[in-house]
Design a protein around this motif. Sequence first.
Motif, short mmCIF file in Angstrom:
data_model
loop_
_atom_site.label_atom_id
_atom_site.label_comp_id
_atom_site.label_asym_id
_atom_site.label_seq_id
_atom_site.Cartn_x
_atom_site.Cartn_y
_atom_site.Cartn_z
N LYS A 1 46.16 6.84 46.24
CA LYS A 1 46.27 6.62 44.78
C LYS A 1 45.71 5.27 44.35
O LYS A 1 46.18 4.66 43.39
CB LYS A 1 47.73 6.76 44.32
N LYS A 2 44.69 4.80 45.08
CA LYS A 2 44.05 3.54 44.71
C LYS A 2 42.92 3.83 43.73
O LYS A 2 42.03 4.63 44.03
CB LYS A 2 43.48 2.84 45.95
N LEU A 3 42.97 3.18 42.58
CA LEU A 3 41.91 3.35 41.60
C LEU A 3 40.83 2.30 41.86
O LEU A 3 41.05 1.11 41.68
CB LEU A 3 42.46 3.18 40.18
N THR A 4 39.67 2.76 42.30
CA THR A 4 38.54 1.86 42.53
C THR A 4 37.50 2.07 41.43
O THR A 4 37.61 2.99 40.63
CB THR A 4 37.94 2.10 43.93
N LEU A 5 36.49 1.22 41.42
CA LEU A 5 35.55 1.19 40.29
C LEU A 5 34.87 2.53 39.99
O LEU A 5 34.78 2.91 38.81
CB LEU A 5 34.50 0.09 40.52
N PRO A 6 34.39 3.29 40.98
CA PRO A 6 33.76 4.57 40.64
C PRO A 6 34.71 5.51 39.87
O PRO A 6 34.30 6.18 38.92
CB PRO A 6 33.40 5.16 42.01
N LEU A 7 35.98 5.53 40.30
CA LEU A 7 36.96 6.41 39.65
C LEU A 7 37.37 5.87 38.28
O LEU A 7 37.53 6.63 37.32
CB LEU A 7 38.19 6.58 40.55
N ILE A 8 37.52 4.55 38.17
CA ILE A 8 37.89 3.94 36.89
C ILE A 8 36.82 4.24 35.84
O ILE A 8 37.13 4.64 34.71
CB ILE A 8 38.07 2.41 37.04
N TYR A 9 35.56 4.09 36.23
CA TYR A 9 34.45 4.38 35.30
C TYR A 9 34.50 5.84 34.86
O TYR A 9 34.35 6.16 33.68
CB TYR A 9 33.10 4.08 35.97
N THR A 10 34.73 6.73 35.82
CA THR A 10 34.76 8.17 35.52
C THR A 10 35.89 8.50 34.55
O THR A 10 35.69 9.22 33.57
CB THR A 10 34.91 8.98 36.83
N ILE B 1 35.84 13.59 44.18
CA ILE B 1 34.63 12.89 44.63
C ILE B 1 33.39 13.43 43.93
O ILE B 1 32.55 12.67 43.45
CB ILE B 1 34.49 13.01 46.17
N ASP B 2 33.30 14.77 43.82
CA ASP B 2 32.15 15.39 43.15
C ASP B 2 32.12 15.04 41.66
O ASP B 2 31.05 14.78 41.10
CB ASP B 2 32.20 16.92 43.31
N ALA B 3 33.31 15.01 41.03
CA ALA B 3 33.39 14.68 39.60
C ALA B 3 32.95 13.23 39.36
O ALA B 3 32.22 12.95 38.39
CB ALA B 3 34.82 14.88 39.10
N VAL B 4 33.35 12.34 40.25
CA VAL B 4 32.97 10.92 40.14
C VAL B 4 31.46 10.76 40.29
O VAL B 4 30.81 10.01 39.54
CB VAL B 4 33.72 10.07 41.19
N THR B 5 30.89 11.49 41.25
CA THR B 5 29.44 11.43 41.48
C THR B 5 28.68 11.94 40.26
O THR B 5 27.74 11.30 39.78
CB THR B 5 29.07 12.25 42.73
N THR B 6 29.10 13.09 39.73
CA THR B 6 28.44 13.71 38.58
C THR B 6 28.55 12.84 37.33
O THR B 6 27.60 12.73 36.55
CB THR B 6 29.06 15.10 38.28
N ALA B 7 29.68 12.19 37.16
CA ALA B 7 29.92 11.37 35.95
C ALA B 7 29.16 10.04 35.97
O ALA B 7 29.14 9.32 34.96
CB ALA B 7 31.41 11.11 35.79
N GLY B 8 28.57 9.70 37.11
CA GLY B 8 27.82 8.45 37.20
C GLY B 8 28.64 7.27 37.70
O GLY B 8 28.20 6.12 37.63
N GLY B 9 29.84 7.57 38.22
CA GLY B 9 30.71 6.51 38.71
C GLY B 9 30.12 5.76 39.89
O GLY B 9 30.26 4.53 39.99
N ILE B 10 29.43 6.48 40.79
CA ILE B 10 28.82 5.86 41.97
C ILE B 10 27.69 4.93 41.52
O ILE B 10 27.59 3.79 41.97
CB ILE B 10 28.26 6.92 42.94
N GLN B 11 26.86 5.44 40.62
CA GLN B 11 25.73 4.66 40.10
C GLN B 11 26.21 3.38 39.41
O GLN B 11 25.67 2.29 39.63
CB GLN B 11 24.91 5.52 39.13
N TYR B 12 27.25 3.52 38.58
CA TYR B 12 27.77 2.37 37.83
C TYR B 12 28.31 1.31 38.78
O TYR B 12 28.01 0.12 38.62
CB TYR B 12 28.88 2.84 36.89
N ALA B 13 29.11 1.74 39.76
CA ALA B 13 29.70 0.79 40.71
C ALA B 13 28.61 0.10 41.53
O ALA B 13 28.70 -1.10 41.82
CB ALA B 13 30.69 1.50 41.63
N THR B 14 27.58 0.85 41.90
CA THR B 14 26.46 0.29 42.67
C THR B 14 25.76 -0.81 41.87
O THR B 14 25.43 -1.88 42.40
CB THR B 14 25.46 1.39 43.06
N GLU B 15 25.54 -0.55 40.58
CA GLU B 15 24.89 -1.55 39.72
C GLU B 15 25.74 -2.82 39.60
O GLU B 15 25.22 -3.93 39.63
CB GLU B 15 24.63 -0.95 38.33
N LYS B 16 27.06 -2.65 39.48
CA LYS B 16 27.96 -3.80 39.39
C LYS B 16 27.95 -4.60 40.70
O LYS B 16 27.98 -5.83 40.69
CB LYS B 16 29.39 -3.34 39.07
#
Length: 320
Positions: free
Chosen positions: A230-239, A269-284
């Motif tokens: 239940k840890k909220l990390t940046l990809p999930l927070i963005y999503t 995980i798939d929802a986070v990827t689709t929503a751009g959470g991975i991309q956003y966290a990578t940019e940060k």
Amino acid sequence: MELAKKIISEELIQFESHFREAVKSRVALLDRIMQYIVKRKGKQLRPMFVLLSARLGGAVNDSTYRAASLVELLHTATLVHDDVVDDALERRGFFSINALWKNKIAVLVGDYLLSKGLLLSLNNKDHEVLRILSEAVRLMSEGELLQIEKARNLNLKEAIYYEIINGKTASLLASACAAGASTTFADQDKVEKMRQFGEKVGMAFQIKDDLFDYGTMDIGKPTGNDIKEKKLTLPLIYTLNNCSSELKRKIVYIVKNENTEKEKVKFVIDAVTTAGGIQYATEKMFAFRDEALAILHEFPPTPEREALEELVRYTTDRTY
């Protein structure tokens, strides 16, 4: 990390000797556990930052080696305690201390490592190094507790996430750089610059770690582990902040109630990827990396600066 290892190869050998000496114990059980820890140590990233930060200001000295040993002792103590808190049975692909010797011994081993580090500095009157690292211990504890507190309601703002990772991860790397610099620089402004540099690197490092949770690589930590905890990390927070209210409710429900079900975790995980959470966290992550490099480039170009830049890029480009 080849350049860094080449430049401080002699210093790393000396550090190894200092660290082995620092963890020695007259208690047979403790000594056996210390040998197990020394043999299975990680990449020694933090001691490398200590040694190179010191080299920016002058020649490495005994105080530098003690600072590097203190950083590694504190880091190891927190890992041992973290494994107890997380009930983790593995660390870097090996059995954790609590898996082999149970929780009670693991907690005491963490306490022992912490006390050895404090005494190492006190007995040698390294008061400034001790002050810098003690501040890191306080921030790390606050960061971990803040994360536990915020995990209860799953309503985490991005700014709070940065506060958490600044405390639990970046503070130790910031202190490692400041402690190393304090042993060779007479100018306190330069020591503070190195602290800020280490902090930016630490922020990028933790975001990279959080991104691993959404990958498929074998990194010694199961994919989706943060979701299970239940840890909220940046990809999930963005999503959660950028998806429909319906999807948000579904993700929150899964994280709260179905976080051990493999398919449900995969859905998140798939929802986070689709929503751009991975991309956003990578940019940060790259933004923090670039801030660190900008601070580093305020120092004159030297092989040490080049090696530190290599280490910074390693933290964001690493595959484990």
